[in-house]
Design a protein around this motif. Structure first.
Motif, mmCIF file in Angstrom:
data_model
loop_
_atom_site.group_PDB
_atom_site.id
_atom_site.type_symbol
_atom_site.label_atom_id
_atom_site.label_comp_id
_atom_site.label_asym_id
_atom_site.label_seq_id
_atom_site.Cartn_x
_atom_site.Cartn_y
_atom_site.Cartn_z
ATOM 1 N N HIS A 101 -12.501 -8.073 3.760
ATOM 2 C CA HIS A 101 -12.164 -8.602 2.433
ATOM 3 C C HIS A 101 -11.526 -7.557 1.514
ATOM 4 O O HIS A 101 -11.370 -7.810 0.315
ATOM 5 C CB HIS A 101 -13.426 -9.173 1.780
ATOM 6 C CG HIS A 101 -14.119 -10.200 2.615
ATOM 7 N ND1 HIS A 101 -13.523 -11.404 2.953
ATOM 8 C CD2 HIS A 101 -15.345 -10.205 3.200
ATOM 9 C CE1 HIS A 101 -14.355 -12.104 3.695
ATOM 10 N NE2 HIS A 101 -15.462 -11.409 3.871
ATOM 11 N N LEU A 105 -10.388 -8.203 -2.430
ATOM 12 C CA LEU A 105 -11.107 -7.583 -3.543
ATOM 13 C C LEU A 105 -10.179 -6.765 -4.444
ATOM 14 O O LEU A 105 -10.525 -6.489 -5.595
ATOM 15 C CB LEU A 105 -12.230 -6.694 -3.005
ATOM 16 C CG LEU A 105 -13.343 -7.415 -2.246
ATOM 17 C CD1 LEU A 105 -14.343 -6.421 -1.691
ATOM 18 C CD2 LEU A 105 -14.046 -8.426 -3.154
ATOM 19 N N PRO A 117 -16.290 -17.048 -5.813
ATOM 20 C CA PRO A 117 -16.657 -15.736 -6.371
ATOM 21 C C PRO A 117 -16.279 -14.637 -5.386
ATOM 22 O O PRO A 117 -17.076 -14.213 -4.550
ATOM 23 C CB PRO A 117 -18.176 -15.849 -6.556
ATOM 24 C CG PRO A 117 -18.613 -16.828 -5.503
ATOM 25 C CD PRO A 117 -17.463 -17.790 -5.322
ATOM 26 N N SER A 119 -15.927 -11.514 -5.353
ATOM 27 C CA SER A 119 -16.683 -10.275 -5.235
ATOM 28 C C SER A 119 -17.896 -10.417 -4.329
ATOM 29 O O SER A 119 -18.449 -9.411 -3.861
ATOM 30 C CB SER A 119 -17.127 -9.804 -6.626
ATOM 31 O OG SER A 119 -17.973 -10.774 -7.229
ATOM 32 N N ARG A 120 -18.295 -11.652 -4.042
ATOM 33 C CA ARG A 120 -19.464 -11.862 -3.189
ATOM 34 C C ARG A 120 -19.089 -12.181 -1.742
ATOM 35 O O ARG A 120 -19.964 -12.405 -0.906
ATOM 36 C CB ARG A 120 -20.315 -12.998 -3.763
ATOM 37 C CG ARG A 120 -20.793 -12.729 -5.186
ATOM 38 C CD ARG A 120 -21.840 -13.709 -5.637
ATOM 39 N NE ARG A 120 -23.086 -13.537 -4.888
ATOM 40 C CZ ARG A 120 -24.155 -14.312 -5.055
ATOM 41 N NH1 ARG A 120 -24.109 -15.306 -5.932
ATOM 42 N NH2 ARG A 120 -25.243 -14.110 -4.345
ATOM 43 N N LEU A 121 -17.805 -12.178 -1.440
ATOM 44 C CA LEU A 121 -17.376 -12.474 -0.079
ATOM 45 C C LEU A 121 -17.982 -11.524 0.969
ATOM 46 O O LEU A 121 -18.323 -11.970 2.067
ATOM 47 C CB LEU A 121 -15.849 -12.454 0.008
ATOM 48 C CG LEU A 121 -15.139 -13.704 -0.527
ATOM 49 C CD1 LEU A 121 -13.633 -13.486 -0.552
ATOM 50 C CD2 LEU A 121 -15.484 -14.936 0.297
ATOM 51 N N PRO A 122 -18.104 -10.208 0.669
ATOM 52 C CA PRO A 122 -18.715 -9.338 1.684
ATOM 53 C C PRO A 122 -20.121 -9.781 2.088
ATOM 54 O O PRO A 122 -20.527 -9.577 3.237
ATOM 55 C CB PRO A 122 -18.729 -7.971 1.001
ATOM 56 C CG PRO A 122 -17.554 -8.011 0.073
ATOM 57 C CD PRO A 122 -17.567 -9.423 -0.464
ATOM 58 N N LEU A 123 -20.859 -10.392 1.173
ATOM 59 C CA LEU A 123 -22.199 -10.866 1.514
ATOM 60 C C LEU A 123 -22.143 -12.001 2.531
ATOM 61 O O LEU A 123 -23.093 -12.220 3.291
ATOM 62 C CB LEU A 123 -22.926 -11.343 0.253
ATOM 63 C CG LEU A 123 -23.152 -10.289 -0.837
ATOM 64 C CD1 LEU A 123 -23.815 -10.923 -2.051
ATOM 65 C CD2 LEU A 123 -23.994 -9.144 -0.304
ATOM 66 N N LEU A 124 -21.029 -12.724 2.530
ATOM 67 C CA LEU A 124 -20.866 -13.830 3.467
ATOM 68 C C LEU A 124 -20.899 -13.332 4.904
ATOM 69 O O LEU A 124 -21.438 -14.003 5.791
ATOM 70 C CB LEU A 124 -19.546 -14.549 3.185
ATOM 71 C CG LEU A 124 -19.205 -15.772 4.025
ATOM 72 C CD1 LEU A 124 -20.201 -16.888 3.765
ATOM 73 C CD2 LEU A 124 -17.796 -16.255 3.700
ATOM 74 N N ASP A 126 -22.623 -10.968 6.232
ATOM 75 C CA ASP A 126 -23.984 -10.740 6.710
ATOM 76 C C ASP A 126 -24.600 -12.025 7.238
ATOM 77 O O ASP A 126 -25.343 -12.022 8.216
ATOM 78 C CB ASP A 126 -24.853 -10.171 5.589
ATOM 79 C CG ASP A 126 -24.387 -8.802 5.123
ATOM 80 O OD1 ASP A 126 -23.737 -8.092 5.930
ATOM 81 O OD2 ASP A 126 -24.664 -8.437 3.974
#
Length: 228
Positions: A101, A105, A117, A119-124, A126
Motif C-alpha cells: 500500500h 498511502l 480509510p 491509512s488503515r489498509l495495511p491493517l487489512l 494482517d
C-alpha cells in the motif's frame, strides 16, 4: 467484511442485462471468517462449477468490485496456475490489486476518498494473510499476467483504489494483455451500486455490458453464457 448477494443483487442484475448474459453471483467467505487464500478457493470453485456444467471458458467473464475486483484477477491467475483455461474476459470495478500500500498511502487521494480509510489498509493485510509469510505474488499486479484475457477496469477519479486500477492497467499493457481503464470524474468507490440515483453508475454498467458483448467469443457466437 461487508456486502454480499443481497447488497449487490440489483447492480449485478443490471450488469447481467447490459451484457446479455446470465450471472452467477458468488457468496465467497469473507473476513474475519476466512483468509485471502480461502476466498480465492471459493471463487475458483465457482469457476470450476461453470466449466463442469459445460460452459466454455472463453464465454465466461469474471467480474467483481472492490475486494471482488481483487478476486476477479486472483481467481483467473490461480485457475491458470492450476492448469485450467483462462476465462474470456475480466471486468473490474474499483479493484484492489496490490497489497503493497506504499503508493496509495503517498497519493493525494488518501485525503479525498470519502469511503475507504486508506491509512488503515495495511491493517487489512494482517487479516487477509493471517500467518502466511509475505509474498509479492499475493498481489495480482505481480502475477503472470500475460495469459489473462481482455480486461476492462472502471474506477472513480478521487478514490484511493484509483492507484491500484492504474497500476494494474499498466502491468497488463506491459504484459501484452488488451486492457482499457476508464476513470470517472469525481465518482466515489463503486459508484455503480448507486445506479438508481447516479446516472454515471448506469452509464458505467452499460459500458461494462457492451464490453462483454464485444468480446471475440461472445461476438462470434451471438450470445453469452455466464458472467460470474
Amino acid at each position: 467484511m461487508v456486502g454480499g448477494l443481497n447488497t449487490h443483487r440489483r447492480m449485478i442484475a443490471r450488469l447481467s442485462a447490459a451484457a446479455g448474459a446470465p450471472a452467477l453471483s458468488v457468496a465467497y467467505r469473507m473476513l474475519p471468517a476466512a483468509t485471502l487464500p480461502e476466498m480465492v478457493d471459493d471463487c475458483l470453485a465457482a469457476y470450476r462449477h461453470l466449466l463442469d456444467l459445460g460452459h466454455p471458458a472463453d464465454r465466461i467473464v469474471v467480474a467483481g468490485d472492490s475486494a471482488g475486483g481483487f478476486l476477479s484477477f486472483a481467481t483467473p491467475l490461480q485457475a491458470i496456475r492450476d492448469g485450467l483455461p483462462a476465462p474470456g474476459g475480466i471486468v473490474a470495478i474499483s479493484p484492489l490489486t496490490d497489497l503493497d500500500h506504499t503508493a496509495k498511502l503517498a497519493h493525494a487521494n488518501l485525503l479525498l476518498d470519502p469511503f475507504i480509510p486508506g491509512s488503515r489498509l495495511p491493517l487489512l493485510n494482517d487479516l487477509l494473510l493471517a500467518d502466511l509469510a509475505p509474498d509479492p505474488l499475493h498481489s495480482p499486479v505481480n502475477g503472470a499476467l500475460s495469459q489473462l484475457p481482455p480486461t476492462l477496469i472502471h474506477c472513480g477519479s478521487t478514490e484511493i483504489l484509483r492507484v491500484d486500477s492504474e497500476l494494474m492497467a499498466d502491468r497488463l499493457a506491459q504484459a501484452g494483455v488488451p486492457v482499457t481503464l476508464v476513470i470517472w470524474d469525481r465518482q466515489p468507490h463503486v459508484f455503480q451500486i448507486f445506479a438508481d440515483a447516479c446516472r454515471e453508475g448506469l452509464r458505467s454498467l452499460t459500458e461494462l455490458g457492451a464490453f462483454v458483448r464485444a468480446l471475440p467469443a461472445t461476438r462470434a457466437s451471438g450470445n453469452r453464457d455466464t458472467a460470474a
